[in-house]
Design a protein around this motif. Structure first.
Motif, PDB file in Angstrom:
ATOM      1  N   LEU A 129      40.574  31.801  29.739  1.00 19.86           N
ATOM      2  CA  LEU A 129      40.492  33.148  30.299  1.00 19.86           C
ATOM      3  C   LEU A 129      41.747  33.943  29.972  1.00 19.86           C
ATOM      4  N   PRO A 130      41.576  35.216  29.625  1.00 23.03           N
ATOM      5  CA  PRO A 130      42.754  36.044  29.379  1.00 23.03           C
ATOM      6  C   PRO A 130      43.516  36.293  30.682  1.00 23.03           C
ATOM      7  N   GLU A 131      44.781  36.669  30.549  1.00 24.50           N
ATOM      8  CA  GLU A 131      45.628  36.906  31.725  1.00 24.50           C
ATOM      9  C   GLU A 131      45.082  38.007  32.625  1.00 24.50           C
ATOM     10  N   LYS A 132      44.259  38.909  32.061  1.00 23.28           N
ATOM     11  CA  LYS A 132      43.740  40.013  32.876  1.00 23.28           C
ATOM     12  C   LYS A 132      42.737  39.550  33.932  1.00 23.28           C
ATOM     13  N   VAL A 133      42.250  38.309  33.836  1.00 25.26           N
ATOM     14  CA  VAL A 133      41.320  37.779  34.839  1.00 25.26           C
ATOM     15  C   VAL A 133      42.134  37.166  35.977  1.00 25.26           C
ATOM     16  N   SER A 134      42.077  37.797  37.141  1.00 24.28           N
ATOM     17  CA  SER A 134      42.809  37.309  38.314  1.00 24.28           C
ATOM     18  C   SER A 134      42.058  36.141  38.948  1.00 24.28           C
ATOM     19  N   ILE A 135      42.799  35.103  39.318  1.00 21.69           N
ATOM     20  CA  ILE A 135      42.232  33.955  40.025  1.00 21.69           C
ATOM     21  C   ILE A 135      43.099  33.720  41.254  1.00 21.69           C
ATOM     22  N   SER A 136      42.473  33.737  42.420  1.00 21.86           N
ATOM     23  CA  SER A 136      43.245  33.546  43.657  1.00 21.86           C
ATOM     24  C   SER A 136      43.820  32.138  43.717  1.00 21.86           C
ATOM     25  N   LYS A 137      44.885  31.987  44.472  1.00 19.77           N
ATOM     26  CA  LYS A 137      45.488  30.673  44.665  1.00 19.77           C
ATOM     27  C   LYS A 137      44.476  29.714  45.289  1.00 19.77           C
ATOM     28  N   ALA A 138      43.708  30.200  46.259  1.00 15.58           N
ATOM     29  CA  ALA A 138      42.703  29.349  46.915  1.00 15.58           C
ATOM     30  C   ALA A 138      41.670  28.842  45.904  1.00 15.58           C
ATOM     31  N   ASP A 139      41.229  29.702  44.996  1.00 10.73           N
ATOM     32  CA  ASP A 139      40.260  29.271  43.983  1.00 10.73           C
ATOM     33  C   ASP A 139      40.899  28.303  42.985  1.00 10.73           C
ATOM     34  N   ARG A 140      42.134  28.598  42.567  1.00 14.12           N
ATOM     35  CA  ARG A 140      42.842  27.664  41.659  1.00 14.12           C
ATOM     36  C   ARG A 140      43.007  26.300  42.315  1.00 14.12           C
ATOM     37  N   ASP A 141      43.404  26.304  43.590  1.00 11.42           N
ATOM     38  CA  ASP A 141      43.572  25.050  44.319  1.00 11.42           C
ATOM     39  C   ASP A 141      42.244  24.310  44.458  1.00 11.42           C
ATOM     40  N   GLY A 142      41.135  25.048  44.427  1.00  9.22           N
ATOM     41  CA  GLY A 142      39.799  24.460  44.513  1.00  9.22           C
ATOM     42  C   GLY A 142      39.247  24.008  43.171  1.00  9.22           C
ATOM     43  N   GLY A 143      40.049  24.114  42.105  1.00  6.30           N
ATOM     44  CA  GLY A 143      39.639  23.616  40.799  1.00  6.30           C
ATOM     45  C   GLY A 143      39.112  24.663  39.837  1.00  6.30           C
ATOM     46  N   SER A 144      39.110  25.904  40.227  1.00  9.18           N
ATOM     47  CA  SER A 144      38.634  26.978  39.346  1.00  9.18           C
ATOM     48  C   SER A 144      39.692  27.301  38.305  1.00  9.18           C
ATOM     49  N   ASP A 179      39.297  46.322  32.105  1.00 10.24           N
ATOM     50  CA  ASP A 179      40.475  45.449  32.082  1.00 10.24           C
ATOM     51  C   ASP A 179      40.767  44.853  33.456  1.00 10.24           C
ATOM     52  N   ASP A 180      40.126  45.365  34.497  1.00  9.70           N
ATOM     53  CA  ASP A 180      40.284  44.870  35.868  1.00  9.70           C
ATOM     54  C   ASP A 180      39.211  43.800  36.095  1.00  9.70           C
ATOM     55  N   GLN A 181      39.589  42.532  35.976  1.00  8.19           N
ATOM     56  CA  GLN A 181      38.651  41.411  36.080  1.00  8.19           C
ATOM     57  C   GLN A 181      39.195  40.355  37.025  1.00  8.19           C
ATOM     58  N   TRP A 182      38.279  39.620  37.663  1.00  6.95           N
ATOM     59  CA  TRP A 182      38.671  38.573  38.595  1.00  6.95           C
ATOM     60  C   TRP A 182      37.598  37.499  38.645  1.00  6.95           C
ATOM     61  N   LEU A 183      38.001  36.319  39.061  1.00  8.51           N
ATOM     62  CA  LEU A 183      37.085  35.195  39.179  1.00  8.51           C
ATOM     63  C   LEU A 183      36.404  35.217  40.542  1.00  8.51           C
ATOM     64  N   VAL A 184      35.108  34.931  40.535  1.00  5.84           N
ATOM     65  CA  VAL A 184      34.332  34.772  41.766  1.00  5.84           C
ATOM     66  C   VAL A 184      33.876  33.318  41.796  1.00  5.84           C
ATOM     67  N   ALA A 185      34.310  32.578  42.797  1.00  7.74           N
ATOM     68  CA  ALA A 185      33.972  31.155  42.903  1.00  7.74           C
ATOM     69  C   ALA A 185      32.461  30.980  43.062  1.00  7.74           C
ATOM     70  N   LYS A 186      31.956  29.880  42.533  1.00  3.31           N
ATOM     71  CA  LYS A 186      30.524  29.578  42.510  1.00  3.31           C
ATOM     72  C   LYS A 186      29.863  29.741  43.874  1.00  3.31           C
ATOM     73  N   GLN A 187      30.413  29.125  44.909  1.00  6.35           N
ATOM     74  CA  GLN A 187      29.756  29.165  46.216  1.00  6.35           C
ATOM     75  C   GLN A 187      29.728  30.575  46.794  1.00  6.35           C
ATOM     76  N   TYR A 188      30.819  31.320  46.631  1.00  2.07           N
ATOM     77  CA  TYR A 188      30.846  32.700  47.108  1.00  2.07           C
ATOM     78  C   TYR A 188      29.814  33.531  46.359  1.00  2.07           C
ATOM     79  N   PHE A 189      29.730  33.338  45.059  1.00  2.00           N
ATOM     80  CA  PHE A 189      28.738  34.047  44.254  1.00  2.00           C
ATOM     81  C   PHE A 189      27.327  33.733  44.742  1.00  2.00           C
ATOM     82  N   GLU A 190      27.017  32.451  44.909  1.00  2.00           N
ATOM     83  CA  GLU A 190      25.671  32.053  45.340  1.00  2.00           C
ATOM     84  C   GLU A 190      25.336  32.592  46.728  1.00  2.00           C
TER      85      GLU A 190
END
Length: 72
Positions: free
Chosen positions: A24-39, A54-65
């Motif tokens: 993932l490029p640096e522009k994709v934000s990943i929260s500490k909680a998601d990183r700690d969860g293996g994302s 250019d404003d992008q972020w990760l949405v964890a699988k369970q939150y998405f579902e």
């Protein structure tokens, strides 16, 4: 600190799946909680601001579902 309140989204979100092995490029934000969860991991989604791609972020699988369904 202010109180949290519940809000419903008014807009359509733009998301795509995370692809296994993808760097993932640096522009994709990943929260500490998601990183700690293996994302990032399979099942996670990458969201983007429809006005500023250019404003992008990760949405964890369970939150998405739990919170999203396909809009066609």
């Amino acid at each position: 600190m202010s109180e949290f309140k519940k809000y419903r989204r008014k807009q359509i979100a733009e998301l795509r799946p995370f692809v296994e092995g993808e760097i993932l490029p640096e522009k994709v934000s990943i929260s500490k909680a998601d990183r700690d969860g293996g994302s990032p991991k399979i099942g996670d989604m990458i969201a983007r601001n429809p006005i500023n791609h250019d404003d992008q972020w990760l949405v964890a699988k369970q939150y998405f579902e739990d919170n999203f369904e396909l809009f066609e």
